[in-house]
Design an enzyme around this catalytic site. Sequence first.
Site, PDB file in Angstrom:
ATOM      1  N   CYS A 117     -94.886 -33.935 -52.198  1.00 50.23           N
ATOM      2  CA  CYS A 117     -94.455 -33.815 -53.659  1.00 50.23           C
ATOM      3  C   CYS A 117     -95.831 -33.407 -54.496  1.00 50.23           C
ATOM      4  O   CYS A 117     -96.115 -32.291 -54.694  1.00 50.23           O
ATOM      5  CB  CYS A 117     -93.770 -35.420 -53.837  1.00 50.23           C
ATOM      6  N   HIS A 121     -90.177 -36.283 -49.220  1.00 50.85           N
ATOM      7  CA  HIS A 121     -90.877 -37.174 -48.900  1.00 50.85           C
ATOM      8  C   HIS A 121     -90.462 -37.566 -47.427  1.00 50.85           C
ATOM      9  O   HIS A 121     -89.819 -38.494 -47.195  1.00 50.85           O
ATOM     10  CB  HIS A 121     -90.909 -38.426 -49.758  1.00 50.85           C
ATOM     11  N   GLU A 127     -92.307 -39.473 -45.509  1.00 49.53           N
ATOM     12  CA  GLU A 127     -92.919 -40.773 -45.139  1.00 49.53           C
ATOM     13  C   GLU A 127     -91.913 -42.012 -45.613  1.00 49.53           C
ATOM     14  O   GLU A 127     -92.071 -43.015 -45.418  1.00 49.53           O
ATOM     15  CB  GLU A 127     -94.275 -40.975 -45.703  1.00 49.53           C
TER      16      GLU A 127
END
Length: 225
Positions: free
Chosen positions: A89, A197, A199
């Site tokens: 991002c 994302h 994660e």
Amino acid sequence: MAFRSAVITFPGSNCDRDMAVALERISGTAPVRIWHGDAELPDGLDFIALPGGFSYGDYLRSGAMAANSPIMREIIRAADRGVPVLGVCNGFQVLTEARLLPGALMRNASQHFICRTVSLKVENAQSLFTQGYAAGEEIQIPVAHHDGNYFADEATLDELEAESRVAFRYVQNCNGSRRDIAGVLNKAGNVLGMMPHPERAVDSAHGGTDGTALFEGVVKALAKA
């Protein structure tokens, strides 16, 4: 030997803890936390992550000021030596501004912030970051951005395609990105920038685990190196 990773924090980062938690969960070792104003990286790092957020409030252009932070000089040197670098991002935006990756991230075509889970197609399953997936596999990864519209000129896009440097594409383009690009690799294959994302997709309690294979693949590959 323990997996040695680092997560960089800029003023305005807000996904650095998410990234650190994901890396520790999968590698078993907590990453080193690095402040953007630090002038040096620890010796022997295996992996560097630039997290999401709004570094410097996204003033000038998203990632433009962070790309000139003191620590970025060392990250560029590390990347040039072959150390794997992941930018997610805002981290992707920083990597383009630092010229570690081609192109730019512009305002979403809708002019609105987008925050939802999207479908990605794994375009290149042979890279360090994507070897845990199958080519053509569709995965579900969250996005949360206002400036995720990937742009590059036709010559650059053609080069990315010819060199298999498009890592992920949006199945349904959510932000206007050229050729549905969601993530790209550098020429050497050790730098990946992506807007979604991973994660945030390593714990089923958070809605999905399709990001796990990215981190597991990196950890396993570097353990064999």
